[in-house]
Write a protein that holds these residues in place. Sequence first.
Motif, PDB file in Angstrom:
ATOM      1  N   CYS A  40       0.867  -1.182   0.000  1.00 47.84           N
ATOM      2  CA  CYS A  40       0.000   0.000   0.000  1.00 47.84           C
ATOM      3  C   CYS A  40       0.903   1.232   0.000  1.00 47.84           C
ATOM      4  O   CYS A  40       2.017   1.178   0.536  1.00 47.84           O
ATOM      5  N   THR A  42       0.820   3.635   1.796  1.00 51.22           N
ATOM      6  CA  THR A  42       1.135   4.015   3.175  1.00 51.22           C
ATOM      7  C   THR A  42       2.444   3.370   3.637  1.00 51.22           C
ATOM      8  O   THR A  42       3.170   3.942   4.456  1.00 51.22           O
ATOM      9  N   HIS A  61       0.984  -3.836   6.154  1.00 50.00           N
ATOM     10  CA  HIS A  61      -0.231  -3.709   6.963  1.00 50.00           C
ATOM     11  C   HIS A  61      -1.469  -4.190   6.225  1.00 50.00           C
ATOM     12  O   HIS A  61      -2.567  -3.774   6.527  1.00 50.00           O
ATOM     13  N   GLU A  62      -1.278  -5.053   5.227  1.00 43.37           N
ATOM     14  CA  GLU A  62      -2.426  -5.630   4.532  1.00 43.37           C
ATOM     15  C   GLU A  62      -2.237  -7.145   4.459  1.00 43.37           C
ATOM     16  O   GLU A  62      -2.299  -7.754   3.404  1.00 43.37           O
ATOM     17  N   CYS A 169      -7.060  -2.594   4.247  1.00 42.94           N
ATOM     18  CA  CYS A 169      -6.690  -1.172   4.222  1.00 42.94           C
ATOM     19  C   CYS A 169      -7.243  -0.460   3.002  1.00 42.94           C
ATOM     20  O   CYS A 169      -8.284   0.168   3.060  1.00 42.94           O
ATOM     21  N   GLY A 170      -6.553  -0.561   1.865  1.00 41.72           N
ATOM     22  CA  GLY A 170      -6.948   0.235   0.699  1.00 41.72           C
ATOM     23  C   GLY A 170      -8.384  -0.007   0.263  1.00 41.72           C
ATOM     24  O   GLY A 170      -9.144   0.933  -0.003  1.00 41.72           O
TER      25      GLY A 170
END
Length: 367
Positions: A40, A42, A61-62, A169-170
Amino acid sequence: MRITAAVVEELHGPFVVREVELDEPGPGDVLVKVAATGFCHTDGIARDGDLPFPLPGVLGHEGAGTVVAVGDGVTGVREGQDVVLGWPSCGACRNCRAGEPRYCLRMGELVGGGHRLDGASALRGTDGSPLASHFFGQSSFGTYAMTTASSLVPVPAGLPVELLGPLACGLATGAGAVLNTLRPEPGSSIVVYGAGTVGLAAVMAARSSAATTVIAVDRHAGRLRLAEGLGATHTVDATETDPVAAVTEICGGPADASLDCTGNLAVIRQAIDSVGMLGTALLIGGAPAGAEFTADHLTTLWGKTIRGTLGGSGHGQQLIAALMDLHLQGRFPFDQLVQYFPLDRIEDAVEASYSGAVVKPILTMPH
Ligand SMILES: [Zn+2]
Ligand SMILES: [Zn+2]
Protein backbone atom coordinates in the motif's frame (compact mmCIF):
# COMPACT_ATOMS: atom_id res chain seq x y z
CA MET A 1 11.65 -17.87 16.24
CA ARG A 2 13.54 -17.15 13.05
CA ILE A 3 11.45 -15.66 10.22
CA THR A 4 12.12 -13.98 6.85
CA ALA A 5 11.07 -10.35 6.52
CA ALA A 6 11.57 -7.26 4.37
CA VAL A 7 13.40 -4.77 6.60
CA VAL A 8 13.70 -1.04 5.98
CA GLU A 9 17.06 -0.15 7.52
CA GLU A 10 16.88 3.64 7.22
CA LEU A 11 14.73 6.53 5.99
CA HIS A 12 14.17 6.26 2.20
CA GLY A 13 16.17 3.01 2.23
CA PRO A 14 15.27 -0.09 0.20
CA PHE A 15 13.38 -3.12 1.52
CA VAL A 16 16.03 -5.69 2.41
CA VAL A 17 14.78 -9.27 2.66
CA ARG A 18 16.63 -11.05 5.46
CA GLU A 19 16.19 -13.28 8.48
CA VAL A 20 15.04 -11.71 11.75
CA GLU A 21 13.91 -12.96 15.17
CA LEU A 22 10.23 -12.84 16.17
CA ASP A 23 9.03 -13.39 19.76
CA GLU A 24 6.96 -16.37 20.79
CA PRO A 25 3.39 -15.14 21.50
CA GLY A 26 2.98 -13.68 24.98
CA PRO A 27 -0.22 -12.74 26.81
CA GLY A 28 -2.74 -11.24 24.38
CA ASP A 29 -0.60 -11.98 21.30
CA VAL A 30 -1.73 -13.87 18.22
CA LEU A 31 0.90 -15.36 15.88
CA VAL A 32 -0.16 -15.50 12.23
CA LYS A 33 1.61 -17.42 9.47
CA VAL A 34 1.34 -14.80 6.72
CA ALA A 35 0.21 -16.11 3.32
CA ALA A 36 0.47 -12.79 1.54
CA THR A 37 0.42 -9.03 2.15
CA GLY A 38 -0.64 -6.17 -0.09
CA PHE A 39 1.75 -3.31 -0.78
CA CYS A 40 0.00 0.00 0.00
CA HIS A 41 1.27 3.55 -0.59
CA THR A 42 1.13 4.02 3.17
CA ASP A 43 4.09 1.59 3.42
CA GLY A 44 5.99 3.89 1.07
CA ILE A 45 4.89 6.95 3.05
CA ALA A 46 6.25 5.36 6.23
CA ARG A 47 9.54 4.42 4.56
CA ASP A 48 9.91 8.07 3.55
CA GLY A 49 9.09 9.47 6.99
CA ASP A 50 5.72 11.07 6.19
CA LEU A 51 4.12 8.63 8.62
CA PRO A 52 6.39 8.32 11.66
CA PHE A 53 7.67 4.80 12.34
CA PRO A 54 10.97 3.99 14.04
CA LEU A 55 13.58 2.46 11.72
CA PRO A 56 15.05 -0.04 11.24
CA GLY A 57 11.79 -1.91 11.23
CA VAL A 58 9.34 -4.06 9.32
CA LEU A 59 6.37 -2.46 7.53
CA GLY A 60 3.38 -4.18 5.88
CA HIS A 61 -0.23 -3.71 6.96
CA GLU A 62 -2.43 -5.63 4.53
CA GLY A 63 -1.69 -9.16 5.68
CA ALA A 64 -3.75 -12.33 5.56
CA GLY A 65 -2.84 -15.81 6.72
CA THR A 66 -3.45 -18.53 9.26
CA VAL A 67 -3.42 -18.33 13.06
CA VAL A 68 -0.69 -20.69 14.27
CA ALA A 69 -0.46 -19.85 17.97
CA VAL A 70 -2.20 -17.70 20.54
CA GLY A 71 -0.92 -16.31 23.84
CA ASP A 72 -2.56 -16.46 27.25
CA GLY A 73 -5.89 -14.73 27.55
CA VAL A 74 -6.69 -14.70 23.82
CA THR A 75 -10.29 -15.47 22.93
CA GLY A 76 -12.22 -15.25 19.69
CA VAL A 77 -9.65 -16.87 17.38
CA ARG A 78 -8.21 -20.35 17.28
CA GLU A 79 -5.22 -22.06 15.74
CA GLY A 80 -5.75 -23.08 12.12
CA GLN A 81 -8.20 -20.29 11.38
CA ASP A 82 -7.64 -18.23 8.20
CA VAL A 83 -7.82 -14.53 8.96
CA VAL A 84 -7.44 -11.07 7.47
CA LEU A 85 -5.27 -8.81 9.64
CA GLY A 86 -7.36 -5.69 10.11
CA TRP A 87 -6.54 -2.35 11.70
CA PRO A 88 -5.71 -2.30 15.41
CA SER A 89 -7.61 -0.31 18.04
CA CYS A 90 -7.24 -0.01 21.81
CA GLY A 91 -10.85 -0.98 22.52
CA ALA A 92 -10.96 1.23 25.61
CA CYS A 93 -10.86 4.89 24.54
CA ARG A 94 -13.89 7.14 24.04
CA ASN A 95 -14.04 6.64 20.26
CA CYS A 96 -13.53 2.86 20.44
CA ARG A 97 -16.33 2.63 22.99
CA ALA A 98 -18.53 4.80 20.75
CA GLY A 99 -18.20 2.24 17.92
CA GLU A 100 -15.59 4.16 15.88
CA PRO A 101 -12.39 2.14 16.34
CA ARG A 102 -10.90 3.64 13.14
CA TYR A 103 -10.65 6.87 15.11
CA CYS A 104 -9.11 5.21 18.17
CA LEU A 105 -7.46 7.95 20.19
CA ARG A 106 -4.33 5.79 20.45
CA MET A 107 -4.14 5.26 16.65
CA GLY A 108 -0.78 7.01 16.33
CA GLU A 109 0.90 4.60 18.76
CA LEU A 110 -0.98 1.62 17.34
CA VAL A 111 0.05 2.18 13.71
CA GLY A 112 3.46 3.78 14.13
CA GLY A 113 4.75 3.14 17.65
CA GLY A 114 6.95 0.28 16.53
CA HIS A 115 5.98 -1.99 19.44
CA ARG A 116 3.01 -3.65 21.16
CA LEU A 117 0.52 -1.07 22.43
CA ASP A 118 1.70 -1.38 26.02
CA GLY A 119 4.80 -3.46 25.53
CA ALA A 120 8.00 -4.11 23.66
CA SER A 121 8.75 -4.71 19.99
CA ALA A 122 8.21 -8.31 18.90
CA LEU A 123 11.13 -8.23 16.44
CA ARG A 124 14.91 -7.98 16.59
CA GLY A 125 17.86 -8.70 14.35
CA THR A 126 19.48 -12.13 14.47
CA ASP A 127 22.31 -10.40 16.36
CA GLY A 128 19.80 -9.02 18.90
CA SER A 129 19.82 -5.49 17.42
CA PRO A 130 16.58 -3.48 17.83
CA LEU A 131 13.92 -3.70 15.12
CA ALA A 132 10.51 -2.00 15.17
CA SER A 133 7.41 -4.20 14.88
CA HIS A 134 3.62 -3.80 15.00
CA PHE A 135 3.29 -1.40 12.06
CA PHE A 136 -0.52 -1.02 12.01
CA GLY A 137 -0.40 -3.65 14.73
CA GLN A 138 1.04 -6.30 12.40
CA SER A 139 4.30 -5.61 10.43
CA SER A 140 3.24 -8.23 7.89
CA PHE A 141 6.09 -7.94 5.37
CA GLY A 142 7.33 -11.18 6.86
CA THR A 143 6.60 -14.88 6.89
CA TYR A 144 4.99 -14.55 10.35
CA ALA A 145 3.33 -11.60 12.08
CA MET A 146 2.50 -10.87 15.71
CA THR A 147 -0.87 -9.21 16.19
CA THR A 148 -3.90 -9.09 18.48
CA ALA A 149 -7.20 -10.96 18.28
CA SER A 150 -9.39 -7.84 18.16
CA SER A 151 -8.04 -6.86 14.75
CA LEU A 152 -8.56 -10.24 13.07
CA VAL A 153 -11.39 -11.03 10.65
CA PRO A 154 -12.17 -14.74 10.00
CA VAL A 155 -12.16 -15.78 6.32
CA PRO A 156 -15.28 -17.63 5.11
CA ALA A 157 -14.93 -20.89 3.18
CA GLY A 158 -14.34 -20.62 -0.54
CA LEU A 159 -11.99 -17.64 -0.59
CA PRO A 160 -8.23 -17.83 -1.32
CA VAL A 161 -6.56 -16.32 1.74
CA GLU A 162 -3.60 -14.92 -0.22
CA LEU A 163 -5.94 -12.54 -2.08
CA LEU A 164 -7.61 -11.00 0.95
CA GLY A 165 -5.06 -8.85 2.82
CA PRO A 166 -5.75 -5.65 0.85
CA LEU A 167 -9.34 -5.75 2.14
CA ALA A 168 -7.91 -4.54 5.45
CA CYS A 169 -6.69 -1.17 4.22
CA GLY A 170 -6.95 0.24 0.70
CA LEU A 171 -10.12 -1.60 -0.30
CA ALA A 172 -11.90 -1.04 3.04
CA THR A 173 -10.88 2.61 2.91
CA GLY A 174 -12.53 3.24 -0.46
CA ALA A 175 -15.56 1.02 0.05
CA GLY A 176 -16.16 2.26 3.61
CA ALA A 177 -15.97 5.89 2.48
CA VAL A 178 -19.03 5.20 0.34
CA LEU A 179 -20.90 2.65 2.47
CA ASN A 180 -20.15 3.97 5.99
CA THR A 181 -19.40 7.68 5.58
CA LEU A 182 -21.27 8.85 2.47
CA ARG A 183 -24.29 6.50 2.50
CA PRO A 184 -25.54 7.80 -0.87
CA GLU A 185 -29.19 8.68 -1.24
CA PRO A 186 -31.22 7.10 -4.07
CA GLY A 187 -30.41 8.67 -7.43
CA SER A 188 -27.40 10.60 -6.19
CA SER A 189 -24.18 11.29 -8.08
CA ILE A 190 -20.64 10.50 -6.91
CA VAL A 191 -17.38 11.50 -8.56
CA VAL A 192 -14.26 9.55 -7.62
CA TYR A 193 -10.91 11.25 -8.19
CA GLY A 194 -8.13 8.69 -8.61
CA ALA A 195 -8.82 5.19 -9.90
CA GLY A 196 -6.23 3.32 -7.83
CA THR A 197 -7.09 0.71 -5.21
CA VAL A 198 -9.01 3.12 -2.97
CA GLY A 199 -10.87 4.83 -5.82
CA LEU A 200 -11.78 1.61 -7.58
CA ALA A 201 -13.04 0.15 -4.29
CA ALA A 202 -15.21 3.27 -3.96
CA VAL A 203 -16.53 2.71 -7.49
CA MET A 204 -17.37 -0.95 -6.74
CA ALA A 205 -19.08 0.06 -3.48
CA ALA A 206 -21.00 2.86 -5.20
CA ARG A 207 -22.28 0.30 -7.67
CA SER A 208 -23.74 -1.63 -4.71
CA SER A 209 -25.31 1.58 -3.34
CA ALA A 210 -28.29 3.71 -4.32
CA ALA A 211 -26.16 6.17 -6.31
CA THR A 212 -27.03 6.13 -10.01
CA THR A 213 -24.25 8.32 -11.43
CA VAL A 214 -20.71 7.14 -10.64
CA ILE A 215 -17.94 9.10 -12.35
CA ALA A 216 -14.30 8.02 -12.25
CA VAL A 217 -11.55 10.59 -12.98
CA ASP A 218 -7.95 9.57 -13.63
CA ARG A 219 -4.96 10.29 -15.86
CA HIS A 220 -4.42 6.67 -16.98
CA ALA A 221 -6.72 5.41 -19.75
CA GLY A 222 -6.19 1.81 -18.58
CA ARG A 223 -7.47 2.60 -15.10
CA LEU A 224 -10.52 4.36 -16.53
CA ARG A 225 -11.33 1.25 -18.58
CA LEU A 226 -10.99 -0.80 -15.41
CA ALA A 227 -13.31 1.63 -13.58
CA GLU A 228 -15.88 1.26 -16.34
CA GLY A 229 -15.77 -2.51 -16.01
CA LEU A 230 -16.19 -2.24 -12.22
CA GLY A 231 -19.29 -0.05 -12.30
CA ALA A 232 -18.43 3.55 -13.23
CA THR A 233 -21.25 5.00 -15.33
CA HIS A 234 -18.93 7.71 -16.72
CA THR A 235 -15.18 8.26 -16.92
CA VAL A 236 -13.18 11.46 -17.32
CA ASP A 237 -9.56 11.55 -18.52
CA ALA A 238 -8.03 14.48 -16.61
CA THR A 239 -5.17 14.76 -19.10
CA GLU A 240 -7.64 15.77 -21.81
CA THR A 241 -10.28 17.81 -20.09
CA ASP A 242 -11.03 19.97 -17.02
CA PRO A 243 -12.64 17.39 -14.73
CA VAL A 244 -14.78 19.90 -12.79
CA ALA A 245 -16.36 21.13 -16.03
CA ALA A 246 -16.80 17.54 -17.22
CA VAL A 247 -18.52 16.53 -13.96
CA THR A 248 -20.86 19.54 -14.18
CA GLU A 249 -21.73 18.56 -17.73
CA ILE A 250 -22.40 14.90 -16.86
CA CYS A 251 -24.48 15.68 -13.75
CA GLY A 252 -26.26 18.69 -15.23
CA GLY A 253 -24.78 20.73 -12.36
CA PRO A 254 -22.43 19.93 -9.48
CA ALA A 255 -22.21 16.36 -8.17
CA ASP A 256 -23.79 15.39 -4.86
CA ALA A 257 -20.57 13.89 -3.55
CA SER A 258 -16.91 13.68 -4.46
CA LEU A 259 -14.07 11.56 -3.13
CA ASP A 260 -10.43 12.54 -3.39
CA CYS A 261 -8.42 9.34 -3.43
CA THR A 262 -5.18 10.96 -4.63
CA GLY A 263 -3.87 13.19 -1.83
CA ASN A 264 -2.78 15.58 -4.61
CA LEU A 265 -3.55 19.15 -3.48
CA ALA A 266 -4.71 20.35 -6.92
CA VAL A 267 -7.00 17.33 -7.22
CA ILE A 268 -8.37 17.88 -3.70
CA ARG A 269 -9.43 21.36 -4.84
CA GLN A 270 -11.12 19.85 -7.92
CA ALA A 271 -12.98 17.40 -5.69
CA ILE A 272 -14.17 20.24 -3.45
CA ASP A 273 -15.19 22.33 -6.47
CA SER A 274 -17.07 19.39 -8.02
CA VAL A 275 -19.84 19.46 -5.41
CA GLY A 276 -22.35 22.24 -4.90
CA MET A 277 -24.97 23.27 -2.35
CA LEU A 278 -25.30 20.66 0.42
CA GLY A 279 -22.74 18.53 -1.38
CA THR A 280 -20.05 16.48 0.38
CA ALA A 281 -16.39 16.30 -0.56
CA LEU A 282 -14.64 13.41 1.17
CA LEU A 283 -10.88 13.50 1.60
CA ILE A 284 -9.29 10.04 1.65
CA GLY A 285 -5.94 10.15 -0.15
CA GLY A 286 -2.72 10.58 1.82
CA ALA A 287 -0.87 13.86 1.17
CA PRO A 288 2.68 14.54 2.43
CA ALA A 289 2.99 15.42 6.13
CA GLY A 290 2.13 19.06 6.81
CA ALA A 291 0.20 19.55 3.53
CA GLU A 292 -2.57 22.17 3.56
CA PHE A 293 -5.44 22.53 1.11
CA THR A 294 -7.61 25.48 0.13
CA ALA A 295 -11.32 25.84 -0.58
CA ASP A 296 -13.45 28.67 -1.93
CA HIS A 297 -15.06 30.34 1.06
CA LEU A 298 -18.35 31.51 -0.44
CA THR A 299 -19.33 28.23 -2.08
CA THR A 300 -18.37 26.32 1.08
CA LEU A 301 -20.92 28.43 2.97
CA TRP A 302 -23.60 26.91 0.77
CA GLY A 303 -24.04 24.00 3.12
CA LYS A 304 -21.07 22.15 1.70
CA THR A 305 -19.37 19.48 3.81
CA ILE A 306 -15.64 18.86 3.47
CA ARG A 307 -14.90 15.77 5.49
CA GLY A 308 -11.99 13.45 6.09
CA THR A 309 -12.33 9.71 6.44
CA LEU A 310 -9.88 7.11 7.65
CA GLY A 311 -9.70 3.43 6.81
CA GLY A 312 -13.35 3.22 5.79
CA SER A 313 -14.64 4.34 9.24
CA GLY A 314 -17.03 2.23 11.31
CA HIS A 315 -16.37 -1.32 12.41
CA GLY A 316 -13.57 -2.70 10.25
CA GLN A 317 -14.42 -6.31 11.02
CA GLN A 318 -18.03 -5.83 9.91
CA LEU A 319 -16.96 -3.99 6.74
CA ILE A 320 -14.22 -6.47 5.77
CA ALA A 321 -16.59 -9.40 6.37
CA ALA A 322 -19.20 -7.72 4.14
CA LEU A 323 -16.63 -7.10 1.39
CA MET A 324 -15.64 -10.79 1.47
CA ASP A 325 -19.30 -11.75 1.06
CA LEU A 326 -19.76 -9.23 -1.76
CA HIS A 327 -16.68 -10.68 -3.44
CA LEU A 328 -18.07 -14.22 -3.16
CA GLN A 329 -21.25 -12.93 -4.82
CA GLY A 330 -19.29 -11.33 -7.68
CA ARG A 331 -20.23 -7.82 -6.56
CA PHE A 332 -16.78 -6.72 -5.40
CA PRO A 333 -14.40 -8.21 -8.00
CA PHE A 334 -11.20 -6.73 -6.59
CA ASP A 335 -9.21 -9.72 -7.83
CA GLN A 336 -9.08 -7.78 -11.13
CA LEU A 337 -6.78 -5.23 -9.47
CA VAL A 338 -4.09 -7.49 -8.07
CA GLN A 339 -0.81 -8.95 -9.25
CA TYR A 340 1.29 -11.30 -7.12
CA PHE A 341 5.01 -10.87 -6.45
CA PRO A 342 7.17 -13.14 -4.27
CA LEU A 343 8.53 -11.33 -1.17
CA ASP A 344 12.06 -11.20 -2.56
CA ARG A 345 10.76 -9.10 -5.46
CA ILE A 346 9.28 -6.48 -3.13
CA GLU A 347 11.18 -3.64 -4.83
CA ASP A 348 9.64 -4.63 -8.18
CA ALA A 349 6.21 -4.58 -6.53
CA VAL A 350 6.87 -1.10 -5.13
CA GLU A 351 7.98 0.16 -8.55
CA ALA A 352 4.94 -1.40 -10.25
CA SER A 353 2.71 0.32 -7.71
CA TYR A 354 4.30 3.76 -8.10
CA SER A 355 4.44 3.60 -11.90
CA GLY A 356 0.78 2.62 -12.03
CA ALA A 357 1.59 -0.61 -13.89
CA VAL A 358 -0.14 -2.62 -11.16
CA VAL A 359 -3.07 -1.30 -9.10
CA LYS A 360 -2.54 -3.58 -6.11
CA PRO A 361 0.64 -5.64 -5.82
CA ILE A 362 0.41 -8.51 -3.35
CA LEU A 363 3.55 -10.07 -1.87
CA THR A 364 3.41 -13.80 -1.36
CA MET A 365 5.50 -15.29 1.45
CA PRO A 366 8.01 -18.11 0.99
CA HIS A 367 6.93 -21.04 3.17
ZN1 LIG B 1 -9.25 3.29 21.17
ZN1 LIG C 1 -2.77 0.93 3.52
